[in-house]
Design a protein around this motif. Sequence first.
Motif, PDB file in Angstrom:
ATOM      1  N   PRO A 367     -10.321 -14.166   6.343  1.00  0.00           N
ATOM      2  CA  PRO A 367     -11.358 -13.037   6.875  1.00  0.00           C
ATOM      3  C   PRO A 367     -11.845 -13.093   8.177  1.00  0.00           C
ATOM      4  CG  PRO A 367     -11.999 -14.288   4.546  1.00  0.00           C
ATOM      5  CD  PRO A 367     -10.899 -14.872   5.204  1.00  0.00           C
ATOM      6  N   ASN A 368     -11.747 -14.250   8.649  1.00  0.00           N
ATOM      7  CA  ASN A 368     -12.042 -14.421   9.968  1.00  0.00           C
ATOM      8  C   ASN A 368     -11.060 -14.346  11.386  1.00  0.00           C
ATOM      9  OD1 ASN A 368     -14.642 -14.590   9.133  1.00  0.00           O
ATOM     10  ND2 ASN A 368     -14.572 -16.704   8.766  1.00  0.00           N
ATOM     11  N   VAL A 369      -9.773 -14.160  10.904  1.00  0.00           N
ATOM     12  CA  VAL A 369      -8.623 -13.936  11.717  1.00  0.00           C
ATOM     13  C   VAL A 369      -8.515 -12.519  11.837  1.00  0.00           C
ATOM     14  CG1 VAL A 369      -6.281 -14.731  12.262  1.00  0.00           C
ATOM     15  CG2 VAL A 369      -7.963 -16.260  11.284  1.00  0.00           C
ATOM     16  N   ILE A 370      -8.351 -11.968  12.962  1.00  0.00           N
ATOM     17  CA  ILE A 370      -8.427 -10.530  13.103  1.00  0.00           C
ATOM     18  C   ILE A 370      -6.932 -10.298  14.129  1.00  0.00           C
ATOM     19  CG2 ILE A 370      -9.050  -8.377  14.040  1.00  0.00           C
ATOM     20  CD1 ILE A 370     -10.946  -9.587  12.242  1.00  0.00           C
ATOM     21  N   TRP A 371      -6.007  -9.619  13.117  1.00  0.00           N
ATOM     22  CA  TRP A 371      -4.416  -9.466  13.825  1.00  0.00           C
ATOM     23  C   TRP A 371      -4.403  -8.221  14.751  1.00  0.00           C
ATOM     24  CZ3 TRP A 371      -0.655 -12.549  14.330  1.00  0.00           C
ATOM     25  CH2 TRP A 371       0.602 -12.017  14.554  1.00  0.00           C
ATOM     26  N   ASP A 372      -3.807  -8.518  15.854  1.00  0.00           N
ATOM     27  CA  ASP A 372      -3.635  -7.317  16.695  1.00  0.00           C
ATOM     28  C   ASP A 372      -2.023  -7.309  17.101  1.00  0.00           C
ATOM     29  OD1 ASP A 372      -3.456  -5.470  18.667  1.00  0.00           O
ATOM     30  OD2 ASP A 372      -4.838  -6.443  20.105  1.00  0.00           O
ATOM     31  N   ASP A 373      -1.382  -6.320  16.519  1.00  0.00           N
ATOM     32  CA  ASP A 373       0.057  -6.367  16.536  1.00  0.00           C
ATOM     33  C   ASP A 373       0.543  -5.811  18.092  1.00  0.00           C
ATOM     34  OD1 ASP A 373       2.174  -6.876  15.001  1.00  0.00           O
ATOM     35  OD2 ASP A 373       1.991  -5.281  13.711  1.00  0.00           O
TER      36      ASP A 373
END
Length: 507
Positions: A367-373
Amino acid sequence: MAKAVKRVLSSEQALARFACDMVMALRPGDCLLLQGDLGAGKSTFARAAIRALAGDREGRMEVPSPTFTLVQTYDLPLPVAHFDLYRIADPAEVDELGLGEMLETGVALVEWPERAAGNLPDGAVRLSISEVAGDPDAREIAIDAPVEFAARLDRSLAARAFLDTAGWGDAQRQFLLGDASTRAYETVWRGSEIAILMNAPRRPDGPPVRDGMPYSRIAHLAEDVLPFVAIDQVLRDKGFRAPEIFAFDLDAGFVLLEHLGNGSVLDTARNPVVERYEAAVDCLAAMHGADWPRLVDVAGRTHQVPEFDLPAFLIEVELLTDWYLPRVAGHALPEPELDTYRGIWTRLFDIVDAGEKTLLLRDFHSPNVIWDDSADGTDRVGLIDFQDAMIGSPAYDVASLVQDARADVPPDLQHRLLDRYCAARRTAGDFDEDAFRLAFAVFAAQRATKILGIFVRLDERDGKPGYLVHIPRLQAYLRESLRHPALAELAAWYGRHGILDAKPERR
């Protein structure tokens, strides 16, 4: 008890903005009674409130008047019903319209409430809208509300004042989420710009639970926004992807920060995306190879990053004996068994406390890791929810990710991620892999133990039973961790008390 609030709003836009601010204060069970003459603005307020609840940024959502249908319902994250009682013949008709049922899970906006005098819920909020003499565009709002709701509204209006000071006074607001503490988050936007508003009033210490101190103090939980701002600052200084902070108010407990996006390390079926978990492990390896300050200066204040000490370690594992075991066993453990339990964990702590120390974010999981492709390297891994960061073993955050409490990480992927982390650390320099793997087993067991207690507490104390669905996963993780020879004594204690087989039922 009730509290009166009055505001003069200069335009229809200001009225709509006030409706949005009031919506941010709503909770299930709230009933707003909208009073005023024809044309005063009751319907304008109701439409703006419903669109705000729906997150309708463009104002295009159809919100028909319920003049003829009497009630119009909206299935939103916070369900809302819009009542118009002008045409009812008998106040008792309110019951037939389902107002009571609606308030069990949602909120209600009621126009012409005077038609149902004596048949409306106690504790309803009365909002009167009237024209202002000499200014056809302005409206006066008079609110008579229970003290508890008035406090929520005051907080929402304080958030608006903070946004105004930050240059976002005209921003639209939408509730995003609340966590298990007093923190809440909103999405705010102005035109094409979007940001996140953290609303975190200083948390009361709570009653003392040990040595005259409350749980939050012993466990080193953040009690205001200073730790978040401080840790964000050091993460960004070291080149990691924490959100940019646009504005903050340490005293009021507001932070306006960058929206890192909605990318997840999980797929749509909530399974780990291997490449993204590998990148997250690489990010941890890079973080654990860096030097971190223990003291951080923020706007004339100093935050001391706390050590993950024995009292914090033990108060967390005792969540299992305080909440989980009484639920599954039906009674509290006798003191001699509790002493045995504390002794086992104290000996395990002594082992890992002698090892490597670094900055641990404490809740490094899906929930606390935001992925940016669209980014590269560690910039793909966005970091949030690190206000409780401490100095401790690097194994803790690796365990948080590799044994994700909210997603099934298969054993083969767990081993693959651990091997990848260790390889990265060996490549970077001196690294005691055997000590790390032992610490990983200890902290994986410690974290799963803590969360078992937390999830039962969320059900029993906070009325949030949804977390119980994760318990079998945590039990499976524990079985894996307890295979390590150093945890044999703990494994025997857990086996004696049925920790790994218990099935807490919903209350």
